[in-house]
Design a protein around this motif. Structure first.
Motif, PDB file in Angstrom:
ATOM      1  N   SER A 149       0.800  -1.120  -0.181  1.00 20.74           N
ATOM      2  CA  SER A 149       0.132   0.083   0.085  1.00 20.74           C
ATOM      3  C   SER A 149       0.741   1.360  -0.056  1.00 20.74           C
ATOM      4  O   SER A 149       1.814   0.969   0.471  1.00 20.74           O
ATOM      5  CB  SER A 149      -1.386   0.326   1.149  1.00 20.74           C
ATOM      6  OG  SER A 149      -0.120  -0.087   2.565  1.00 20.74           O
ATOM      7  N   GLY A 150       0.041   2.274   0.195  1.00 19.76           N
ATOM      8  CA  GLY A 150       1.021   3.356  -0.300  1.00 19.76           C
ATOM      9  C   GLY A 150       1.270   4.109   1.147  1.00 19.76           C
ATOM     10  O   GLY A 150       2.520   4.236   0.955  1.00 19.76           O
ATOM     11  N   SER A 151       0.972   4.012   1.980  1.00 22.54           N
ATOM     12  CA  SER A 151       1.537   3.735   3.546  1.00 22.54           C
ATOM     13  C   SER A 151       2.120   3.394   3.687  1.00 22.54           C
ATOM     14  O   SER A 151       3.640   3.755   4.036  1.00 22.54           O
ATOM     15  CB  SER A 151       0.210   3.326   4.793  1.00 22.54           C
ATOM     16  OG  SER A 151      -1.363   4.243   3.895  1.00 22.54           O
ATOM     17  N   GLU A 152       2.305   2.009   3.292  1.00 23.93           N
ATOM     18  CA  GLU A 152       3.368   1.244   3.985  1.00 23.93           C
ATOM     19  C   GLU A 152       4.486   1.621   2.903  1.00 23.93           C
ATOM     20  O   GLU A 152       5.838   1.732   3.220  1.00 23.93           O
ATOM     21  CB  GLU A 152       3.592  -0.206   3.085  1.00 23.93           C
ATOM     22  CG  GLU A 152       2.316  -1.094   3.318  1.00 23.93           C
ATOM     23  CD  GLU A 152       2.090  -2.813   3.231  1.00 23.93           C
ATOM     24  OE1 GLU A 152       3.085  -3.715   3.367  1.00 23.93           O
ATOM     25  OE2 GLU A 152       0.989  -2.852   2.589  1.00 23.93           O
ATOM     26  N   GLY A 207      -1.297  17.820   3.494  1.00 19.29           N
ATOM     27  CA  GLY A 207      -0.524  16.610   2.923  1.00 19.29           C
ATOM     28  C   GLY A 207      -1.008  15.381   3.857  1.00 19.29           C
ATOM     29  O   GLY A 207      -1.805  15.645   4.524  1.00 19.29           O
ATOM     30  N   TYR A 208      -0.710  14.651   2.495  1.00 20.76           N
ATOM     31  CA  TYR A 208      -1.882  13.362   3.605  1.00 20.76           C
ATOM     32  C   TYR A 208      -0.354  12.392   2.868  1.00 20.76           C
ATOM     33  O   TYR A 208      -0.260  11.935   1.226  1.00 20.76           O
ATOM     34  CB  TYR A 208      -2.488  13.203   2.199  1.00 20.76           C
ATOM     35  CG  TYR A 208      -3.503  11.499   2.620  1.00 20.76           C
ATOM     36  CD1 TYR A 208      -4.501  11.839   3.976  1.00 20.76           C
ATOM     37  CD2 TYR A 208      -2.994  10.666   2.453  1.00 20.76           C
ATOM     38  CE1 TYR A 208      -5.630  10.805   4.614  1.00 20.76           C
ATOM     39  CE2 TYR A 208      -4.045   9.521   2.518  1.00 20.76           C
ATOM     40  CZ  TYR A 208      -4.905   9.675   3.402  1.00 20.76           C
ATOM     41  OH  TYR A 208      -5.678   7.974   3.784  1.00 20.76           O
ATOM     42  N   HIS A 209      -0.251  11.118   3.781  1.00 29.92           N
ATOM     43  CA  HIS A 209       1.022  10.642   3.846  1.00 29.92           C
ATOM     44  C   HIS A 209       0.371   9.028   3.695  1.00 29.92           C
ATOM     45  O   HIS A 209       1.039   8.121   3.707  1.00 29.92           O
ATOM     46  CB  HIS A 209       2.163  10.864   3.847  1.00 29.92           C
ATOM     47  CG  HIS A 209       2.953  11.571   3.755  1.00 29.92           C
ATOM     48  ND1 HIS A 209       3.434  12.258   2.271  1.00 29.92           N
ATOM     49  CD2 HIS A 209       2.511  13.493   4.816  1.00 29.92           C
ATOM     50  CE1 HIS A 209       2.985  13.271   2.435  1.00 29.92           C
ATOM     51  NE2 HIS A 209       3.647  14.676   3.478  1.00 29.92           N
ATOM     52  N   ALA A 232      -2.367  16.390  -3.822  1.00 28.43           N
ATOM     53  CA  ALA A 232      -3.665  15.726  -4.287  1.00 28.43           C
ATOM     54  C   ALA A 232      -4.450  15.257  -3.416  1.00 28.43           C
ATOM     55  O   ALA A 232      -5.796  16.113  -3.567  1.00 28.43           O
ATOM     56  CB  ALA A 232      -3.212  14.155  -4.570  1.00 28.43           C
ATOM     57  N   ARG A 233      -4.622  15.000  -1.983  1.00 26.42           N
ATOM     58  CA  ARG A 233      -6.753  14.195  -1.307  1.00 26.42           C
ATOM     59  C   ARG A 233      -6.362  16.134  -0.356  1.00 26.42           C
ATOM     60  O   ARG A 233      -7.528  16.267   0.078  1.00 26.42           O
ATOM     61  CB  ARG A 233      -6.136  13.886  -0.970  1.00 26.42           C
ATOM     62  CG  ARG A 233      -6.009  12.142  -1.136  1.00 26.42           C
ATOM     63  CD  ARG A 233      -6.901  11.259   0.090  1.00 26.42           C
ATOM     64  NE  ARG A 233      -7.897  11.625   0.578  1.00 26.42           N
ATOM     65  CZ  ARG A 233      -8.401  10.793   1.688  1.00 26.42           C
ATOM     66  NH1 ARG A 233      -7.959   9.957   1.711  1.00 26.42           N
ATOM     67  NH2 ARG A 233      -9.608  11.522   1.635  1.00 26.42           N
ATOM     68  N   GLY A 234      -5.391  17.212  -0.775  1.00 31.77           N
ATOM     69  CA  GLY A 234      -5.204  18.339   0.333  1.00 31.77           C
ATOM     70  C   GLY A 234      -5.915  18.858  -0.575  1.00 31.77           C
ATOM     71  O   GLY A 234      -6.088  20.150  -0.600  1.00 31.77           O
ATOM     72  N   ILE A 288       2.921   9.033  -4.381  1.00 26.61           N
ATOM     73  CA  ILE A 288       1.841   8.280  -4.313  1.00 26.61           C
ATOM     74  C   ILE A 288       0.665   8.564  -5.203  1.00 26.61           C
ATOM     75  O   ILE A 288       0.708   7.144  -6.163  1.00 26.61           O
ATOM     76  CB  ILE A 288       1.253   7.614  -2.931  1.00 26.61           C
ATOM     77  CG1 ILE A 288       2.764   6.902  -2.282  1.00 26.61           C
ATOM     78  CG2 ILE A 288      -0.151   6.518  -2.652  1.00 26.61           C
ATOM     79  CD1 ILE A 288       2.531   6.959  -1.535  1.00 26.61           C
ATOM     80  N   TYR A 289      -0.109   9.542  -5.678  1.00 26.91           N
ATOM     81  CA  TYR A 289      -0.931   9.960  -6.304  1.00 26.91           C
ATOM     82  C   TYR A 289      -0.139  10.553  -7.450  1.00 26.91           C
ATOM     83  O   TYR A 289      -0.383  10.272  -8.079  1.00 26.91           O
ATOM     84  CB  TYR A 289      -1.587  11.259  -5.643  1.00 26.91           C
ATOM     85  CG  TYR A 289      -3.147  10.954  -6.235  1.00 26.91           C
ATOM     86  CD1 TYR A 289      -3.649  10.734  -7.207  1.00 26.91           C
ATOM     87  CD2 TYR A 289      -4.165  10.936  -5.062  1.00 26.91           C
ATOM     88  CE1 TYR A 289      -4.942  10.677  -7.391  1.00 26.91           C
ATOM     89  CE2 TYR A 289      -5.471  10.359  -5.257  1.00 26.91           C
ATOM     90  CZ  TYR A 289      -5.642  10.201  -6.408  1.00 26.91           C
ATOM     91  OH  TYR A 289      -7.163  10.699  -7.083  1.00 26.91           O
ATOM     92  N   THR A 290       0.835  11.563  -7.662  1.00 35.68           N
ATOM     93  CA  THR A 290       1.589  11.983  -8.273  1.00 35.68           C
ATOM     94  C   THR A 290       2.205  11.205  -9.774  1.00 35.68           C
ATOM     95  O   THR A 290       2.581  11.968 -10.425  1.00 35.68           O
ATOM     96  CB  THR A 290       1.886  13.293  -8.392  1.00 35.68           C
ATOM     97  OG1 THR A 290       2.981  13.013  -7.476  1.00 35.68           O
ATOM     98  CG2 THR A 290       1.523  14.240  -7.161  1.00 35.68           C
TER      99      THR A 290
HETATM  100  C1  LIG Z   1      -0.722  11.352  -1.435  1.00 31.15           C
HETATM  101  C2  LIG Z   1      -0.598   9.724  -0.921  1.00 31.15           C
HETATM  102  N1  LIG Z   1       0.233   9.862  -0.409  1.00 31.15           N
HETATM  103  C3  LIG Z   1       0.223   8.314   0.433  1.00 31.15           C
HETATM  104  C4  LIG Z   1      -1.093   7.858   0.578  1.00 31.15           C
HETATM  105  C5  LIG Z   1      -1.579   6.316   1.003  1.00 31.15           C
HETATM  106  O1  LIG Z   1      -1.892   5.214   0.344  1.00 31.15           O
HETATM  107  P1  LIG Z   1      -2.461   3.911   0.771  1.00 31.15           P
HETATM  108  O2  LIG Z   1      -3.827   4.574   0.369  1.00 31.15           O
HETATM  109  O3  LIG Z   1      -2.823   3.552  -0.609  1.00 31.15           O
HETATM  110  O4  LIG Z   1      -2.349   3.782   1.957  1.00 31.15           O
HETATM  111  C6  LIG Z   1      -1.875   8.485  -0.589  1.00 31.15           C
HETATM  112  C7  LIG Z   1      -3.203   7.856  -0.888  1.00 31.15           C
HETATM  113  O5  LIG Z   1      -4.342   8.695  -0.882  1.00 31.15           O
HETATM  114  C8  LIG Z   1      -1.515   9.542  -0.811  1.00 31.15           C
HETATM  115  O6  LIG Z   1      -2.155  10.356  -1.995  1.00 31.15           O
END
Ligand SMILES: Cc1ncc(COP(=O)(O)O)c(C=O)c1O
Length: 453
Positions: free
Chosen positions: A141-144, A168-170, A241-243, A272-274
């Motif tokens: 996953s992105g978080s990982e 920011g969203y990580h 992105a999500r921000g 992860i998004y861009t």
């Molecule tokens: C920039 C960014 N980083 C991290 C994540 C987290 O990814 P995941 O939901 O696959 O864990 C996201 C998810 O939208 C994201 O947009």
């Protein structure tokens, strides 16, 4: 307003549309069943949300009631190649006939090697540390991928402090969550998050805030965070992105990179998004002047299968010691054969012009949306980079538009801390007809929401 569904779709021509707005009876039945068995905080089950997906092709999604939608989210930005891309489907068929699961870090599948070679080649050819080369650490996953970057950076610097940015969203796993800005996500877990090790700077979207933002970051890098915690990592999305699809003001990327270098801090670009073409180039960092040590990739990377990566210059990645037989960081599904096979098909497409296609389509959509919405009272801004676009309205406007657009046959998501942005991240495969339908449907949906005050 009666529910209108797209007549011509990638599923072929449909019989006349149903006249009840979504969600239809089949989706409602599934929602009732889900309510009983899923943890309460996951899927939002309201009167007008959600629909349940049955099938998807290209940019079309068919729900449990047979209604067809135009997907302008690419399912959280993943399906940049379109849903069920033929190359990905074929790679899955071949790999699925041979090996579905392997032993990622012990007896790895051959497809992991092919995938990693493709990933490293793609990034090096795109100018990411081409001279010293790079290495990658895979995850699901992105978080990982963010967890892997934070651990890498900690090994490389030995300094626990992290500078991140508001908006920011990580991700939401504990390590990644500790850097995600929105208090909503962190509050219930604050006591587990070592908040004294993270500070959030201003993400400057206009020239007015640039100097102040950089000054604040420099103080933290030089002196440590309040309380004296020394900083080893700066993590930033090239475009938030999500921000709310927030694009940094010119100069920010270059100057943030210089600050990180000057203070010996590892610069992590959360792409992860861009990344991988979404913003019109292999890495969006390249477009905003960032030269990161590490990049986090996910979403597009697995072609719809869970796959993510932390990729970095060899010198930074080699902060990981050679494995003595027991990896310090791995997971059961690392280098999953199906995800690696699908991912290799994706990488070939990214190398073969996907970013350019995203840039062209994104440019046309932006121009059309600016023309149709730019002077509408209530629309604050239409902005974007490549095929990541945002339409900013008043607080809550993005949420209202997402619901109205569903009734118009369009899937969009809200973004921004106050749900003020309509976020668009469609597949790069929209046909001209779908492109027109997207713009017309968005203009109608936004007009309806603004008109109803
Ligand atoms: C920039 C960014 N980083 C991290 C994540 C987290 O990814 P995941 O939901 O696959 O864990 C996201 C998810 O939208 C994201 O947009």
């Amino acid at each position: 307003m009666p529910w209108v569904r797209t007549a011509v779709t990638e599923f072929g021509r449909l019989p006349p549309g149903v006249s009840v707005p979504p969600p239809g009876p089949a989706s409602r039945r599934l929602a009732a069943r889900l309510r009983r068995v899923e943890s309460r905080n996951v899927t939002w089950l309201g009167d007008d949300f959600p629909i349940f997906w049955e099938e998807a092709r290209g940019a079309n999604v068919r729900d449990a009631d047979g209604n067809v939608y135009l997907d302008l989210t690419a399912a959280f930005g993943v399906a940049l190649l379109g849903h069920r891309d033929a190359g990905v489907a074929e790679a899955l068929r071949v790999q699925g006939g041979r090996l579905v699961h392997g032993m990622g870090d012990v007896h790895p599948p051959g497809s992991k090697v092919v995938f990693l070679e493709g990933l490293v080649d793609l990034l090096e050819n795109a100018g990411f540390h081409p001279r010293e080369g790079c290495r990658a650490l895979l995850a699901s996953s992105g978080s990982e991928a963010v967890e892997a970057a934070l651990k890498t950076s900690h090994l490389a610097t030995g300094r626990p402090g992290v500078v991140a940015f508001r908006g920011g969203y990580h991700g939401l796993t504990l390590g990644a969550l500790s850097t995600t800005a929105r208090a909503y996500f962190r509050m219930p877990f604050r006591q587990r998050l070592r908040e004294e090790q993270v500070a959030w700077g201003t993400f400057p979207v206009s020239a007015d805030s640039l100097e102040e933002s950089l000054h604040e970051v420099e103080v933290w890098l030089a002196d440590g965070l309040p309380g004296g915690v020394p900083v080893g990592t700066v993590i930033v999305e090239p475009v938030q992105a999500r921000g709310g699809v927030r694009i940094p003001t010119p100069g920010f990327g270059e100057r943030l990179t210089s600050l990180a270098r000057k203070h010996g801090v590892v610069l992590v670009a959360d792409e992860i998004y861009t990344g991988l073409g979404r913003c019109g180039s292999v890495l969006a960092s390249q477009r905003v002047g960032l030269d990161p040590d590490l990049v986090c990739l996910g979403k597009v990377l697995g072609g719809g299968l869970p796959m993510s990566a932390c990729v970095g210059s060899t010198s930074v990645m080699d902060a990981w010691p050679a494995s003595p037989g027991e990896a310090l960081h791995t997971s059961t599904f690392l280098g999953h054969p199906l995800a690696c096979a699908a991912g290799s098909a994706v990488l070939a497409r990214v190398a073969g012009g996907l970013p350019q296609a995203a840039e062209e389509l994104g440019g046309r959509l932006r121009t059309a949306l600016v023309g149709a919405l730019g002077s509408l009272g209530g629309v604050r801004e239409v902005r974007g980079m490549g095929l990541l676009l945002g339409i900013e309205l008043e607080a809550g406007g993005g949420v209202k538009v997402a619901k109205e657009a569903l009734r118009q046959g369009l899937l969009v998501l809200p973004a921004g801390d106050q749900g003020e942005v309509v976020e668009l991240s469609p597949p790069a495969t929209l046909t001209r007809q779908q492109e027109r339908a997207a713009v017309e449907g968005l203009v109608r949906s936004i007009g309806t929401v603004l008109g109803s005050g």
